[in-house]
Motif scaffolding. Structure first.
Motif, PDB file in Angstrom:
ATOM      1  N   ASP A 110     -26.559  -6.241  60.921  1.00  0.00           N
ATOM      2  CA  ASP A 110     -25.860  -7.145  60.015  1.00  0.00           C
ATOM      3  C   ASP A 110     -25.623  -6.485  58.668  1.00  0.00           C
ATOM      4  OD1 ASP A 110     -26.093  -8.927  62.014  1.00  0.00           O
ATOM      5  OD2 ASP A 110     -27.483 -10.277  61.020  1.00  0.00           O
ATOM      6  N   PHE A 111     -26.562  -5.663  58.230  1.00  0.00           N
ATOM      7  CA  PHE A 111     -26.450  -4.996  56.948  1.00  0.00           C
ATOM      8  C   PHE A 111     -27.285  -3.725  56.970  1.00  0.00           C
ATOM      9  CE2 PHE A 111     -29.771  -8.205  56.723  1.00  0.00           C
ATOM     10  CZ  PHE A 111     -30.867  -7.483  56.272  1.00  0.00           C
ATOM     11  N   LEU A 112     -27.025  -2.842  56.027  1.00  0.00           N
ATOM     12  CA  LEU A 112     -27.759  -1.592  55.898  1.00  0.00           C
ATOM     13  C   LEU A 112     -28.513  -1.587  54.577  1.00  0.00           C
ATOM     14  CD1 LEU A 112     -24.986   0.925  57.042  1.00  0.00           C
ATOM     15  CD2 LEU A 112     -26.855   0.010  58.419  1.00  0.00           C
ATOM     16  N   ILE A 113     -29.693  -0.971  54.575  1.00  0.00           N
ATOM     17  CA  ILE A 113     -30.467  -0.833  53.348  1.00  0.00           C
ATOM     18  C   ILE A 113     -30.063   0.487  52.692  1.00  0.00           C
ATOM     19  CG2 ILE A 113     -32.753  -0.831  52.310  1.00  0.00           C
ATOM     20  CD1 ILE A 113     -32.133  -3.389  53.784  1.00  0.00           C
ATOM     21  N   GLU A 114     -29.237   0.411  51.664  1.00  0.00           N
ATOM     22  CA  GLU A 114     -28.813   1.604  50.948  1.00  0.00           C
ATOM     23  C   GLU A 114     -29.962   2.185  50.125  1.00  0.00           C
ATOM     24  OE1 GLU A 114     -26.340   4.571  49.053  1.00  0.00           O
ATOM     25  OE2 GLU A 114     -26.345   3.518  50.975  1.00  0.00           O
ATOM     26  N   GLU A 115     -30.722   1.319  49.456  1.00  0.00           N
ATOM     27  CA  GLU A 115     -31.812   1.794  48.608  1.00  0.00           C
ATOM     28  C   GLU A 115     -32.964   0.809  48.631  1.00  0.00           C
ATOM     29  OE1 GLU A 115     -32.808   3.064  43.955  1.00  0.00           O
ATOM     30  OE2 GLU A 115     -30.750   2.576  44.553  1.00  0.00           O
ATOM     31  N   LEU A 116     -34.159   1.351  48.704  1.00  0.00           N
ATOM     32  CA  LEU A 116     -35.385   0.571  48.546  1.00  0.00           C
ATOM     33  C   LEU A 116     -36.098   1.100  47.308  1.00  0.00           C
ATOM     34  CD1 LEU A 116     -37.588  -1.425  49.419  1.00  0.00           C
ATOM     35  CD2 LEU A 116     -38.532   0.380  50.879  1.00  0.00           C
ATOM     36  N   ASP A 117     -36.277   0.234  46.319  1.00  0.00           N
ATOM     37  CA  ASP A 117     -36.904   0.627  45.059  1.00  0.00           C
ATOM     38  C   ASP A 117     -38.228  -0.107  44.904  1.00  0.00           C
ATOM     39  OD1 ASP A 117     -37.629   1.371  42.533  1.00  0.00           O
ATOM     40  OD2 ASP A 117     -35.744   0.795  41.572  1.00  0.00           O
ATOM     41  N   LEU A 118     -39.326   0.650  45.009  1.00  0.00           N
ATOM     42  CA  LEU A 118     -40.665   0.102  44.835  1.00  0.00           C
ATOM     43  C   LEU A 118     -41.332   0.660  43.572  1.00  0.00           C
ATOM     44  CD1 LEU A 118     -41.980   0.289  48.516  1.00  0.00           C
ATOM     45  CD2 LEU A 118     -41.404  -1.774  47.248  1.00  0.00           C
ATOM     46  N   SER A 119     -40.550   1.141  42.653  1.00  0.00           N
ATOM     47  CA  SER A 119     -41.086   1.787  41.460  1.00  0.00           C
ATOM     48  C   SER A 119     -41.966   0.840  40.651  1.00  0.00           C
ATOM     49  CB  SER A 119     -39.950   2.288  40.573  1.00  0.00           C
ATOM     50  OG  SER A 119     -39.152   3.233  41.264  1.00  0.00           O
ATOM     51  N   PHE A 120     -42.957   1.425  39.988  1.00  0.00           N
ATOM     52  CA  PHE A 120     -43.877   0.696  39.123  1.00  0.00           C
ATOM     53  C   PHE A 120     -44.704  -0.341  39.884  1.00  0.00           C
ATOM     54  CE2 PHE A 120     -40.684   2.357  36.244  1.00  0.00           C
ATOM     55  CZ  PHE A 120     -41.441   2.862  35.197  1.00  0.00           C
ATOM     56  N   ASN A 121     -44.942  -0.096  41.170  1.00  0.00           N
ATOM     57  CA  ASN A 121     -45.939  -0.843  41.929  1.00  0.00           C
ATOM     58  C   ASN A 121     -47.112   0.095  42.199  1.00  0.00           C
ATOM     59  OD1 ASN A 121     -44.898  -3.661  42.838  1.00  0.00           O
ATOM     60  ND2 ASN A 121     -43.151  -2.307  43.199  1.00  0.00           N
ATOM     61  N   ASP A 122     -48.314  -0.401  42.100  1.00  0.00           N
ATOM     62  CA  ASP A 122     -49.493   0.444  42.239  1.00  0.00           C
ATOM     63  C   ASP A 122     -49.811   0.677  43.714  1.00  0.00           C
ATOM     64  OD1 ASP A 122     -51.765   1.892  41.811  1.00  0.00           O
ATOM     65  OD2 ASP A 122     -53.023   0.160  41.358  1.00  0.00           O
ATOM     66  N   ILE A 123     -48.930   1.417  44.391  1.00  0.00           N
ATOM     67  CA  ILE A 123     -49.161   1.668  45.813  1.00  0.00           C
ATOM     68  C   ILE A 123     -49.934   2.961  46.048  1.00  0.00           C
ATOM     69  CG2 ILE A 123     -47.053   0.437  46.396  1.00  0.00           C
ATOM     70  CD1 ILE A 123     -45.817   3.157  47.118  1.00  0.00           C
ATOM     71  N   ALA A 149     -31.704   1.741  61.932  1.00  0.00           N
ATOM     72  CA  ALA A 149     -30.686   1.933  60.901  1.00  0.00           C
ATOM     73  C   ALA A 149     -31.046   1.230  59.604  1.00  0.00           C
ATOM     74  CB  ALA A 149     -29.343   1.420  61.413  1.00  0.00           C
ATOM     75  N   PHE A 150     -32.139   0.487  59.592  1.00  0.00           N
ATOM     76  CA  PHE A 150     -32.552  -0.214  58.384  1.00  0.00           C
ATOM     77  C   PHE A 150     -33.434   0.636  57.479  1.00  0.00           C
ATOM     78  CE2 PHE A 150     -31.689  -3.501  61.544  1.00  0.00           C
ATOM     79  CZ  PHE A 150     -30.714  -4.215  60.875  1.00  0.00           C
ATOM     80  N   VAL A 151     -33.744   1.854  57.895  1.00  0.00           N
ATOM     81  CA  VAL A 151     -34.456   2.769  57.017  1.00  0.00           C
ATOM     82  C   VAL A 151     -33.537   3.102  55.836  1.00  0.00           C
ATOM     83  CG1 VAL A 151     -35.409   5.095  56.797  1.00  0.00           C
ATOM     84  CG2 VAL A 151     -35.892   3.736  58.833  1.00  0.00           C
ATOM     85  N   PRO A 152     -34.010   2.957  54.592  1.00  0.00           N
ATOM     86  CA  PRO A 152     -33.119   3.140  53.433  1.00  0.00           C
ATOM     87  C   PRO A 152     -32.681   4.584  53.266  1.00  0.00           C
ATOM     88  CG  PRO A 152     -35.391   2.923  52.712  1.00  0.00           C
ATOM     89  CD  PRO A 152     -35.382   2.615  54.182  1.00  0.00           C
ATOM     90  N   ARG A 153     -31.452   4.757  52.775  1.00  0.00           N
ATOM     91  CA  ARG A 153     -30.960   6.106  52.478  1.00  0.00           C
ATOM     92  C   ARG A 153     -31.618   6.648  51.218  1.00  0.00           C
ATOM     93  NH1 ARG A 153     -27.163   8.877  49.554  1.00  0.00           N
ATOM     94  NH2 ARG A 153     -26.626   7.027  48.335  1.00  0.00           N
ATOM     95  N   ILE A 154     -31.886   5.773  50.256  1.00  0.00           N
ATOM     96  CA  ILE A 154     -32.515   6.156  49.000  1.00  0.00           C
ATOM     97  C   ILE A 154     -33.865   5.465  48.897  1.00  0.00           C
ATOM     98  CG2 ILE A 154     -32.317   6.166  46.477  1.00  0.00           C
ATOM     99  CD1 ILE A 154     -29.274   5.872  46.849  1.00  0.00           C
ATOM    100  N   LEU A 155     -34.912   6.231  48.655  1.00  0.00           N
ATOM    101  CA  LEU A 155     -36.248   5.673  48.471  1.00  0.00           C
ATOM    102  C   LEU A 155     -36.736   6.029  47.077  1.00  0.00           C
ATOM    103  CD1 LEU A 155     -38.730   4.211  49.609  1.00  0.00           C
ATOM    104  CD2 LEU A 155     -39.548   6.427  50.458  1.00  0.00           C
ATOM    105  N   SER A 156     -36.993   5.016  46.253  1.00  0.00           N
ATOM    106  CA  SER A 156     -37.464   5.215  44.883  1.00  0.00           C
ATOM    107  C   SER A 156     -38.905   4.730  44.761  1.00  0.00           C
ATOM    108  CB  SER A 156     -36.573   4.454  43.891  1.00  0.00           C
ATOM    109  OG  SER A 156     -35.250   4.957  43.899  1.00  0.00           O
ATOM    110  N   TYR A 190     -32.607   8.393  61.511  1.00  0.00           N
ATOM    111  CA  TYR A 190     -32.493   7.637  60.270  1.00  0.00           C
ATOM    112  C   TYR A 190     -33.721   7.910  59.413  1.00  0.00           C
ATOM    113  CZ  TYR A 190     -29.031   5.040  62.998  1.00  0.00           C
ATOM    114  OH  TYR A 190     -27.960   4.694  63.772  1.00  0.00           O
ATOM    115  N   ARG A 191     -33.502   8.498  58.251  1.00  0.00           N
ATOM    116  CA  ARG A 191     -34.590   8.730  57.306  1.00  0.00           C
ATOM    117  C   ARG A 191     -33.997   8.781  55.900  1.00  0.00           C
ATOM    118  NH1 ARG A 191     -33.977  13.718  59.357  1.00  0.00           N
ATOM    119  NH2 ARG A 191     -35.643  13.407  60.850  1.00  0.00           N
ATOM    120  N   PRO A 192     -34.806   8.553  54.877  1.00  0.00           N
ATOM    121  CA  PRO A 192     -34.281   8.675  53.521  1.00  0.00           C
ATOM    122  C   PRO A 192     -33.773  10.089  53.256  1.00  0.00           C
ATOM    123  CG  PRO A 192     -36.382   7.503  53.511  1.00  0.00           C
ATOM    124  CD  PRO A 192     -36.203   8.054  54.895  1.00  0.00           C
ATOM    125  N   SER A 193     -32.623  10.192  52.641  1.00  0.00           N
ATOM    126  CA  SER A 193     -32.084  11.497  52.269  1.00  0.00           C
ATOM    127  C   SER A 193     -32.164  11.732  50.771  1.00  0.00           C
ATOM    128  CB  SER A 193     -30.628  11.627  52.730  1.00  0.00           C
ATOM    129  OG  SER A 193     -29.816  10.629  52.137  1.00  0.00           O
TER     130      SER A 193
END
Length: 369
Positions: A110-123, A149-156, A190-193
Protein backbone atom coordinates in the motif's frame (compact mmCIF):
# COMPACT_ATOMS: atom_id res chain seq x y z
CA UNK A 1 -2.99 5.35 21.72
CA UNK A 2 -4.47 8.63 20.48
CA UNK A 3 -1.27 9.37 18.63
CA UNK A 4 -1.12 6.07 16.77
CA UNK A 5 -4.83 6.26 15.93
CA UNK A 6 -4.26 9.72 14.45
CA UNK A 7 -1.32 8.41 12.42
CA UNK A 8 -3.42 5.57 11.04
CA UNK A 9 -6.34 7.83 10.26
CA UNK A 10 -4.12 10.24 8.35
CA UNK A 11 -2.38 7.46 6.47
CA UNK A 12 -5.60 5.72 5.43
CA UNK A 13 -7.22 8.98 4.33
CA UNK A 14 -4.20 9.80 2.14
CA UNK A 15 -4.21 6.34 0.58
CA UNK A 16 -7.97 6.59 -0.03
CA UNK A 17 -7.51 9.98 -1.67
CA UNK A 18 -4.90 8.43 -3.93
CA UNK A 19 -7.30 5.65 -4.91
CA UNK A 20 -10.01 8.13 -5.78
CA UNK A 21 -7.79 10.50 -7.76
CA UNK A 22 -5.67 8.05 -9.76
CA UNK A 23 -6.51 4.40 -9.93
CA UNK A 24 -4.35 3.46 -12.89
CA UNK A 25 -0.83 3.99 -11.57
CA UNK A 26 0.75 1.22 -9.52
CA UNK A 27 3.31 3.28 -7.63
CA UNK A 28 2.49 3.45 -3.91
CA UNK A 29 3.01 6.62 -1.87
CA UNK A 30 6.22 6.97 0.12
CA UNK A 31 6.22 7.81 3.80
CA UNK A 32 8.68 9.39 6.18
CA UNK A 33 8.04 7.93 9.61
CA UNK A 34 9.51 10.43 12.08
CA UNK A 35 9.67 9.09 15.62
CA UNK A 36 12.55 11.21 16.87
CA UNK A 37 12.77 12.70 20.36
CA UNK A 38 10.41 10.22 21.98
CA UNK A 39 10.72 7.56 24.67
CA UNK A 40 11.49 4.54 22.49
CA UNK A 41 13.86 2.11 24.20
CA UNK A 42 16.11 -0.57 22.66
CA UNK A 43 13.30 -3.11 23.02
CA UNK A 44 10.83 -0.84 21.24
CA UNK A 45 13.26 -0.10 18.41
CA UNK A 46 13.90 -3.81 18.00
CA UNK A 47 10.17 -4.52 17.71
CA UNK A 48 9.84 -1.80 15.10
CA UNK A 49 12.73 -3.21 13.06
CA UNK A 50 11.22 -6.69 13.25
CA UNK A 51 7.86 -5.36 12.07
CA UNK A 52 9.49 -3.79 9.02
CA UNK A 53 11.54 -6.91 8.27
CA UNK A 54 8.79 -9.46 8.73
CA UNK A 55 5.77 -7.66 7.32
CA UNK A 56 4.36 -9.56 4.35
CA UNK A 57 4.40 -7.32 1.30
CA UNK A 58 0.78 -8.00 0.51
CA UNK A 59 -1.65 -5.41 -0.71
CA UNK A 60 -5.37 -4.75 -0.66
CA UNK A 61 -5.11 -3.77 -4.34
CA UNK A 62 -4.44 -0.11 -3.70
CA UNK A 63 -3.17 1.52 -6.88
CA UNK A 64 -1.92 4.77 -5.45
CA UNK A 65 -0.33 7.79 -7.01
CA UNK A 66 3.35 8.60 -6.51
CA UNK A 67 2.98 11.29 -3.88
CA UNK A 68 5.05 11.76 -0.75
CA UNK A 69 3.48 11.64 2.70
CA UNK A 70 5.43 12.72 5.75
CA UNK A 71 4.15 11.55 9.12
CA UNK A 72 5.81 13.10 12.14
CA UNK A 73 5.04 12.56 15.77
CA UNK A 74 6.27 16.09 16.35
CA UNK A 75 3.32 17.82 14.66
CA UNK A 76 0.04 16.00 15.10
CA UNK A 77 -2.38 18.74 16.05
CA UNK A 78 -1.31 19.10 19.65
CA UNK A 79 -1.26 15.40 20.48
CA UNK A 80 1.19 14.19 23.08
CA UNK A 81 4.57 13.68 21.41
CA UNK A 82 5.50 10.49 23.24
CA UNK A 83 5.40 7.33 21.16
CA UNK A 84 5.97 4.41 23.47
CA UNK A 85 7.09 0.81 23.18
CA UNK A 86 3.48 -0.31 23.68
CA UNK A 87 2.39 1.49 20.52
CA UNK A 88 5.15 -0.23 18.56
CA UNK A 89 4.55 -3.64 20.12
CA UNK A 90 0.91 -3.49 19.03
CA UNK A 91 2.04 -2.77 15.44
CA UNK A 92 -0.46 0.07 15.29
CA UNK A 93 1.84 2.60 13.68
CA UNK A 94 2.34 0.59 10.51
CA UNK A 95 -1.00 -1.18 10.35
CA UNK A 96 -2.15 0.53 7.18
CA UNK A 97 -2.88 -2.76 5.44
CA UNK A 98 -4.11 -6.23 6.26
CA UNK A 99 -1.96 -9.34 6.23
CA UNK A 100 -4.76 -11.62 5.14
CA UNK A 101 -5.49 -9.98 1.80
CA UNK A 102 -5.18 -12.13 -1.30
CA UNK A 103 -5.47 -9.50 -4.01
CA UNK A 104 -4.26 -10.04 -7.54
CA UNK A 105 -1.49 -7.49 -7.06
CA UNK A 106 0.02 -9.13 -3.99
CA UNK A 107 3.52 -7.89 -4.68
CA UNK A 108 2.60 -4.21 -4.45
CA UNK A 109 2.45 -2.74 -0.93
CA UNK A 110 0.00 0.00 0.00
CA UNK A 111 2.88 2.34 0.77
CA UNK A 112 6.67 2.41 1.07
CA UNK A 113 8.74 3.62 4.01
CA UNK A 114 11.09 6.18 2.49
CA UNK A 115 12.67 7.14 5.82
CA UNK A 116 12.56 5.96 9.41
CA UNK A 117 13.86 8.56 11.86
CA UNK A 118 14.49 7.37 15.42
CA UNK A 119 16.97 10.11 16.30
CA UNK A 120 17.29 11.30 19.90
CA UNK A 121 15.79 8.10 21.33
CA UNK A 122 17.93 6.30 23.90
CA UNK A 123 18.13 3.02 22.01
CA UNK A 124 21.88 2.59 22.39
CA UNK A 125 22.36 3.25 26.05
CA UNK A 126 23.79 6.71 26.69
CA UNK A 127 25.23 5.12 29.81
CA UNK A 128 21.78 4.08 31.06
CA UNK A 129 21.04 0.93 29.04
CA UNK A 130 23.61 -1.69 28.12
CA UNK A 131 23.65 -2.83 24.46
CA UNK A 132 20.46 -4.78 23.81
CA UNK A 133 21.14 -8.16 22.21
CA UNK A 134 17.71 -8.26 20.60
CA UNK A 135 18.25 -4.82 19.06
CA UNK A 136 21.65 -5.80 17.72
CA UNK A 137 20.15 -8.89 16.09
CA UNK A 138 17.30 -6.85 14.58
CA UNK A 139 19.77 -4.29 13.19
CA UNK A 140 21.75 -7.08 11.57
CA UNK A 141 18.62 -8.52 9.95
CA UNK A 142 17.51 -5.08 8.76
CA UNK A 143 20.73 -4.75 6.72
CA UNK A 144 20.80 -8.32 5.44
CA UNK A 145 18.33 -7.35 2.74
CA UNK A 146 16.04 -10.29 3.38
CA UNK A 147 13.14 -8.18 4.62
CA UNK A 148 10.09 -6.80 2.86
CA UNK A 149 9.61 -3.69 0.77
CA UNK A 150 8.73 -1.87 3.98
CA UNK A 151 12.36 -1.69 5.05
CA UNK A 152 13.16 2.07 4.92
CA UNK A 153 15.53 3.44 2.30
CA UNK A 154 16.83 6.02 4.78
CA UNK A 155 17.57 5.12 8.40
CA UNK A 156 18.33 7.99 10.80
CA UNK A 157 19.67 7.12 14.24
CA UNK A 158 21.34 10.37 15.21
CA UNK A 159 22.18 10.96 18.87
CA UNK A 160 20.85 7.59 19.96
CA UNK A 161 23.81 6.48 22.07
CA UNK A 162 24.77 3.64 19.73
CA UNK A 163 28.38 2.45 19.63
CA UNK A 164 30.75 -0.07 18.04
CA UNK A 165 28.53 -3.07 18.81
CA UNK A 166 25.70 -1.60 16.74
CA UNK A 167 28.10 -0.87 13.88
CA UNK A 168 29.40 -4.43 13.98
CA UNK A 169 25.83 -5.74 13.71
CA UNK A 170 25.17 -3.58 10.66
CA UNK A 171 28.45 -4.75 9.14
CA UNK A 172 27.55 -8.37 9.76
CA UNK A 173 24.27 -7.75 7.93
CA UNK A 174 26.15 -6.42 4.89
CA UNK A 175 28.42 -9.45 4.84
CA UNK A 176 25.54 -11.90 5.20
CA UNK A 177 23.80 -10.21 2.28
CA UNK A 178 26.95 -10.54 0.18
CA UNK A 179 27.28 -14.21 1.07
CA UNK A 180 23.71 -14.91 -0.02
CA UNK A 181 24.25 -13.11 -3.31
CA UNK A 182 27.51 -14.97 -3.81
CA UNK A 183 25.69 -18.26 -3.21
CA UNK A 184 23.14 -17.49 -5.92
CA UNK A 185 20.24 -15.90 -4.06
CA UNK A 186 17.94 -14.11 -6.52
CA UNK A 187 15.20 -12.75 -4.25
CA UNK A 188 14.68 -8.95 -4.18
CA UNK A 189 16.93 -7.17 -1.72
CA UNK A 190 15.57 -4.45 0.56
CA UNK A 191 17.87 -2.67 2.99
CA UNK A 192 18.62 0.92 3.97
CA UNK A 193 20.91 2.60 1.46
CA UNK A 194 21.31 5.82 3.46
CA UNK A 195 22.58 5.50 7.03
CA UNK A 196 22.67 8.61 9.22
CA UNK A 197 24.20 7.91 12.62
CA UNK A 198 25.81 11.25 13.42
CA UNK A 199 26.09 12.50 16.98
CA UNK A 200 26.93 9.08 18.43
CA UNK A 201 30.34 9.79 19.88
CA UNK A 202 30.65 6.28 21.29
CA UNK A 203 31.11 4.95 17.75
CA UNK A 204 34.64 6.31 17.48
CA UNK A 205 37.30 4.61 15.43
CA UNK A 206 36.23 1.12 16.54
CA UNK A 207 32.72 1.42 15.12
CA UNK A 208 33.94 3.18 12.00
CA UNK A 209 36.51 0.47 11.32
CA UNK A 210 33.78 -2.19 11.68
CA UNK A 211 31.55 -0.47 9.12
CA UNK A 212 34.46 0.16 6.78
CA UNK A 213 35.59 -3.47 6.91
CA UNK A 214 32.14 -4.71 5.90
CA UNK A 215 31.91 -2.18 3.05
CA UNK A 216 35.33 -3.25 1.82
CA UNK A 217 34.63 -6.98 1.98
CA UNK A 218 31.10 -6.99 0.58
CA UNK A 219 32.16 -6.67 -3.03
CA UNK A 220 29.37 -6.03 -5.51
CA UNK A 221 28.42 -8.59 -8.10
CA UNK A 222 28.31 -7.52 -11.74
CA UNK A 223 25.34 -5.26 -12.28
CA UNK A 224 24.43 -5.31 -8.60
CA UNK A 225 24.52 -2.15 -6.53
CA UNK A 226 22.80 -3.41 -3.39
CA UNK A 227 25.70 -4.46 -1.18
CA UNK A 228 26.93 -1.01 -0.23
CA UNK A 229 25.55 2.28 0.97
CA UNK A 230 24.72 5.35 -1.05
CA UNK A 231 25.35 7.66 1.90
CA UNK A 232 26.99 7.32 5.31
CA UNK A 233 26.79 10.09 7.92
CA UNK A 234 29.34 9.73 10.73
CA UNK A 235 29.43 13.37 11.74
CA UNK A 236 30.25 14.08 15.40
CA UNK A 237 31.10 10.43 16.06
CA UNK A 238 34.59 10.91 17.56
CA UNK A 239 36.23 9.50 14.42
CA UNK A 240 39.99 9.93 14.13
CA UNK A 241 42.61 9.09 11.55
CA UNK A 242 42.29 5.34 12.12
CA UNK A 243 38.62 5.44 11.18
CA UNK A 244 39.25 7.71 8.20
CA UNK A 245 42.01 5.43 6.93
CA UNK A 246 39.75 2.38 7.27
CA UNK A 247 37.07 4.11 5.20
CA UNK A 248 39.72 5.11 2.66
CA UNK A 249 40.72 1.47 2.30
CA UNK A 250 37.09 0.52 1.67
CA UNK A 251 36.70 3.23 -0.98
CA UNK A 252 39.85 2.19 -2.85
CA UNK A 253 39.30 -1.58 -2.54
CA UNK A 254 35.58 -1.56 -3.35
CA UNK A 255 34.82 1.50 -5.53
CA UNK A 256 31.18 2.46 -5.40
CA UNK A 257 30.55 1.06 -1.92
CA UNK A 258 29.78 4.67 -0.95
CA UNK A 259 29.15 7.82 -2.98
CA UNK A 260 28.45 10.33 -0.18
CA UNK A 261 30.32 10.52 3.13
CA UNK A 262 29.95 12.97 6.01
CA UNK A 263 32.82 13.00 8.52
CA UNK A 264 32.33 16.52 9.83
CA UNK A 265 32.97 17.51 13.44
CA UNK A 266 35.43 14.72 14.15
CA UNK A 267 39.13 14.41 15.02
CA UNK A 268 40.62 13.78 11.59
CA UNK A 269 44.00 15.30 10.75
CA UNK A 270 46.05 15.64 7.57
CA UNK A 271 46.90 11.93 7.72
CA UNK A 272 43.25 10.89 7.48
CA UNK A 273 42.43 13.47 4.81
CA UNK A 274 45.42 12.40 2.72
CA UNK A 275 44.31 8.75 2.94
CA UNK A 276 40.81 9.69 1.78
CA UNK A 277 42.16 11.79 -1.08
CA UNK A 278 44.44 8.99 -2.29
CA UNK A 279 41.56 6.50 -2.03
CA UNK A 280 39.34 8.62 -4.26
CA UNK A 281 42.14 8.85 -6.83
CA UNK A 282 42.75 5.09 -6.70
CA UNK A 283 39.04 4.32 -7.08
CA UNK A 284 38.83 6.61 -10.08
CA UNK A 285 41.87 5.04 -11.74
CA UNK A 286 40.73 1.46 -11.13
CA UNK A 287 37.05 1.72 -11.99
CA UNK A 288 36.24 5.22 -13.20
CA UNK A 289 34.09 5.71 -10.09
CA UNK A 290 33.17 9.31 -9.29
CA UNK A 291 32.50 10.11 -5.65
CA UNK A 292 29.56 12.45 -5.21
CA UNK A 293 30.32 14.27 -1.96
CA UNK A 294 32.75 14.22 0.97
CA UNK A 295 32.25 16.50 3.97
CA UNK A 296 35.11 17.07 6.41
CA UNK A 297 33.94 20.30 8.06
CA UNK A 298 35.29 21.29 11.47
CA UNK A 299 38.14 18.81 11.59
CA UNK A 300 40.68 21.31 12.84
CA UNK A 301 43.58 18.93 12.27
CA UNK A 302 43.15 19.12 8.50
CA UNK A 303 45.54 21.65 6.99
CA UNK A 304 47.29 22.31 3.72
CA UNK A 305 48.64 18.78 3.21
CA UNK A 306 45.23 17.16 3.60
CA UNK A 307 43.63 19.82 1.42
CA UNK A 308 46.21 19.24 -1.32
CA UNK A 309 45.42 15.49 -1.39
CA UNK A 310 41.70 16.18 -1.67
CA UNK A 311 42.33 18.81 -4.34
CA UNK A 312 44.29 16.25 -6.37
CA UNK A 313 41.25 13.96 -6.36
CA UNK A 314 39.04 16.80 -7.57
CA UNK A 315 41.53 17.76 -10.28
CA UNK A 316 41.16 14.25 -11.71
CA UNK A 317 37.35 14.45 -11.58
CA UNK A 318 37.25 11.70 -8.94
CA UNK A 319 34.97 13.69 -6.60
CA UNK A 320 32.37 16.34 -7.34
CA UNK A 321 31.79 18.05 -3.99
CA UNK A 322 34.35 18.66 -1.24
CA UNK A 323 33.62 20.60 1.93
CA UNK A 324 36.38 21.41 4.41
CA UNK A 325 34.81 24.30 6.26
CA UNK A 326 36.33 25.59 9.51
CA UNK A 327 39.43 23.43 9.32
CA UNK A 328 43.04 24.67 9.29
CA UNK A 329 43.52 25.16 5.56
CA UNK A 330 45.72 28.13 4.73
CA UNK A 331 46.99 29.79 1.57
CA UNK A 332 48.83 26.77 0.19
CA UNK A 333 45.85 24.46 0.56
CA UNK A 334 43.44 26.93 -0.99
CA UNK A 335 45.85 27.43 -3.88
CA UNK A 336 45.82 23.66 -4.45
CA UNK A 337 42.05 23.77 -4.89
CA UNK A 338 42.39 26.71 -7.26
CA UNK A 339 44.79 24.71 -9.44
CA UNK A 340 42.39 21.75 -9.29
CA UNK A 341 39.54 23.85 -10.64
CA UNK A 342 41.75 25.15 -13.45
CA UNK A 343 42.70 21.57 -14.27
CA UNK A 344 39.06 20.54 -14.32
CA UNK A 345 38.17 23.34 -16.71
CA UNK A 346 40.73 22.05 -19.19
CA UNK A 347 39.66 18.41 -19.03
CA UNK A 348 37.89 17.22 -22.17
CA UNK A 349 35.43 15.02 -20.27
CA UNK A 350 34.08 17.99 -18.30
CA UNK A 351 31.19 19.53 -20.20
CA UNK A 352 28.42 21.96 -19.33
CA UNK A 353 26.60 19.26 -17.35
CA UNK A 354 29.56 18.66 -15.03
CA UNK A 355 29.21 20.45 -11.71
CA UNK A 356 31.93 20.62 -9.06
CA UNK A 357 31.79 22.40 -5.75
CA UNK A 358 34.40 23.32 -3.12
CA UNK A 359 33.57 24.91 0.24
CA UNK A 360 36.56 26.33 2.14
CA UNK A 361 34.71 28.85 4.26
CA UNK A 362 35.83 29.37 7.84
CA UNK A 363 39.52 28.71 7.15
CA UNK A 364 42.40 31.16 7.65
CA UNK A 365 43.81 31.85 4.19
CA UNK A 366 45.90 34.82 5.19
CA UNK A 367 48.86 32.81 6.48
CA UNK A 368 51.20 31.18 4.03
CA UNK A 369 53.69 28.48 5.04
Amino acid sequence: VLLTEELLSLLKSKVNEAQDSQTETKTPPSIKLALGMNKITPSGASRLFETLIGRESESDSVLAMNNSLEISTNDMGGLNNETSDEDIANNTILDGRTSTDTSQDATMPDFLIEELDLSFNDIGGHGIHSPNVQLLDSARRLFEGDGTAFVPRILSLENCGIGPAFCRSIGRGFLNAFERKHNGATNPSYRPSVLRIGGNDAIGDAGTVALAASLRMAMKNDGDNTNGLVELDLSSCNVGDAGAEALALALSSNPGCLIRLDLSNNKISDAGAKALGRALVDASHSSGAVFEQIILDNNVGIGDDGAAALAEAMALGAVKIISVRSCSVQAQGSAAFGKALVSLASRKQCDESSHFHVDLSGNHFGTRK
